[in-house]
Write a protein that holds these residues in place. Sequence first.
Motif, short mmCIF file in Angstrom:
data_model
loop_
_atom_site.label_atom_id
_atom_site.label_comp_id
_atom_site.label_asym_id
_atom_site.label_seq_id
_atom_site.Cartn_x
_atom_site.Cartn_y
_atom_site.Cartn_z
N ASN A 14 38.66 52.50 82.49
CA ASN A 14 39.76 51.62 82.12
C ASN A 14 41.09 52.37 82.25
N ILE A 15 42.16 51.62 82.19
CA ILE A 15 43.49 52.20 82.40
C ILE A 15 43.86 53.17 81.29
N GLY A 16 43.27 52.97 80.10
CA GLY A 16 43.57 53.87 78.99
C GLY A 16 43.11 55.29 79.26
N TYR A 17 41.96 55.43 79.91
CA TYR A 17 41.43 56.76 80.21
C TYR A 17 42.31 57.46 81.24
N ILE A 83 47.49 60.31 69.69
CA ILE A 83 47.76 59.03 70.35
C ILE A 83 47.09 59.00 71.73
N ILE A 84 47.33 60.06 72.49
CA ILE A 84 46.84 60.10 73.88
C ILE A 84 45.32 60.10 73.93
N ALA A 85 44.70 60.96 73.13
CA ALA A 85 43.24 61.08 73.17
C ALA A 85 42.54 59.80 72.74
N ALA A 86 43.22 58.99 71.94
CA ALA A 86 42.60 57.76 71.43
C ALA A 86 42.70 56.60 72.42
N PHE A 87 43.50 56.75 73.47
CA PHE A 87 43.67 55.65 74.43
C PHE A 87 42.35 55.11 74.99
N PRO A 88 41.47 55.97 75.51
CA PRO A 88 40.23 55.43 76.10
C PRO A 88 39.39 54.65 75.11
N PHE A 89 39.16 55.23 73.93
CA PHE A 89 38.35 54.56 72.92
C PHE A 89 39.02 53.30 72.41
N MET A 90 40.30 53.41 72.08
CA MET A 90 41.03 52.29 71.50
C MET A 90 41.08 51.10 72.45
N THR A 91 41.31 51.36 73.73
CA THR A 91 41.39 50.28 74.71
C THR A 91 40.07 49.52 74.81
N ALA A 92 38.97 50.26 74.91
CA ALA A 92 37.66 49.63 75.05
C ALA A 92 37.21 48.96 73.75
N ALA A 190 41.66 58.02 64.80
CA ALA A 190 41.73 56.66 65.35
C ALA A 190 40.40 55.93 65.17
N LEU A 191 39.30 56.66 65.32
CA LEU A 191 37.98 56.07 65.09
C LEU A 191 37.86 55.57 63.66
N PHE A 192 38.28 56.39 62.72
CA PHE A 192 38.20 56.01 61.31
C PHE A 192 39.08 54.79 61.01
N ILE A 193 40.30 54.80 61.49
CA ILE A 193 41.23 53.70 61.20
C ILE A 193 40.76 52.40 61.83
N SER A 194 40.09 52.50 62.98
CA SER A 194 39.62 51.28 63.66
C SER A 194 38.55 50.54 62.86
N SER A 195 37.98 51.20 61.86
CA SER A 195 36.95 50.54 61.05
C SER A 195 37.54 49.47 60.14
N PHE A 196 38.82 49.57 59.81
CA PHE A 196 39.43 48.58 58.92
C PHE A 196 40.73 48.00 59.47
N CYS A 197 41.08 48.36 60.70
CA CYS A 197 42.33 47.87 61.29
C CYS A 197 42.07 47.37 62.70
N LYS A 198 42.63 46.22 63.02
CA LYS A 198 42.45 45.63 64.35
C LYS A 198 43.66 45.85 65.26
N ASN A 199 44.75 46.27 64.68
CA ASN A 199 45.99 46.43 65.44
C ASN A 199 45.95 47.73 66.25
N PRO A 200 45.94 47.66 67.58
CA PRO A 200 45.84 48.88 68.39
C PRO A 200 47.03 49.82 68.22
N TYR A 201 48.18 49.27 67.88
CA TYR A 201 49.36 50.11 67.69
C TYR A 201 49.23 50.96 66.42
N LEU A 202 48.71 50.34 65.37
CA LEU A 202 48.49 51.10 64.13
C LEU A 202 47.37 52.13 64.31
N ILE A 203 46.35 51.75 65.06
CA ILE A 203 45.21 52.66 65.27
C ILE A 203 45.67 53.95 65.94
N THR A 204 46.65 53.84 66.82
CA THR A 204 47.13 55.04 67.54
C THR A 204 48.32 55.71 66.86
#
Length: 287
Positions: A14-17, A83-92, A190-204
């Motif tokens: 994906n483009i995030g990676y 922020i950068i390292a979380a792009f691939p995971f967060m995008t998918a 980012a992995l931890f925050i994604s468990s309770f947050c859906k907003n990709p901007y906050l996750i990163t």
Amino acid sequence: MKALKCDLNKSMLNIGYVGAVLLTTLLCFTAKAYTDPNTAKIYTVFECIAKLDKQLFADDYSFSSYLIFAKGMSGYMAMFLPIIAAFPFMTAFCAERNGGSMRFNITRTGSLRYYLSKFCSAFLCGGSAVLFGYIIFGVIVRIIFPSLSQYELSADDLSFVLVNNKNELIGVLRYMLSAFLYGAISTMPALFISSFCKNPYLITCVPFMVTYMWQIAVQKLIANSMMKEDFDRASILENFYPNSIMNLSYYTAFADTKYILFFNFGIILFSVIGFIVIMNMRPDKGV
């Protein structure tokens, strides 16, 4: 394994990676590479290439490709890497959640296997994206700057440059391994925050702010320790910087690395357990 393979494909294709790889390379070029002894002006790798006389590269071994490569993961990297390292995971992950397929995937693979697959894919994709970006930086640096072997260094100078590494190749490999771990561990918040947050901007962005505050806090604690002449405490605190994992590239004894390993392993453990527990507690399983 099928779940992990599927997650890796989603995260890496994906483009995030691609963005994470390229941004890592660009950030490496913003690292401080040289300080002019006459003017005290600090030059980044970009500025060294653009402004400095190439003859200076040949005369001063601090411009060797090895030392420039070693400095690549410093500077702004500590703040922006979460922020950068979380792009691939967060995008998918966000695409899967927003697409409504998460509940089906959890039911099909089992919740624990699904969560562990997400952890492994985040860890591997974050680490590999940073590693590949660092490798691209290294290749460019190798082309532009002289190799270490082109300088006539005494045994003492060479030992000083290589620190605890036997030769240049081992040093490069250790820097690459440290870069992979640095990127992989930077993905964990980012992995931890994604468990309770859906907003990709906050996750990163939240990990970015937390990393910045953590770095400032460690700096102040070290400064206070130095003022009190508690140098042992200051030395220990040095191992708790966000980018402390990069020190593994030249530390050898466990006595030197134990705090770094415990600190970073603690980040991984807290993030993974927190992700699994929170996702399991949610009635919607994170959907």
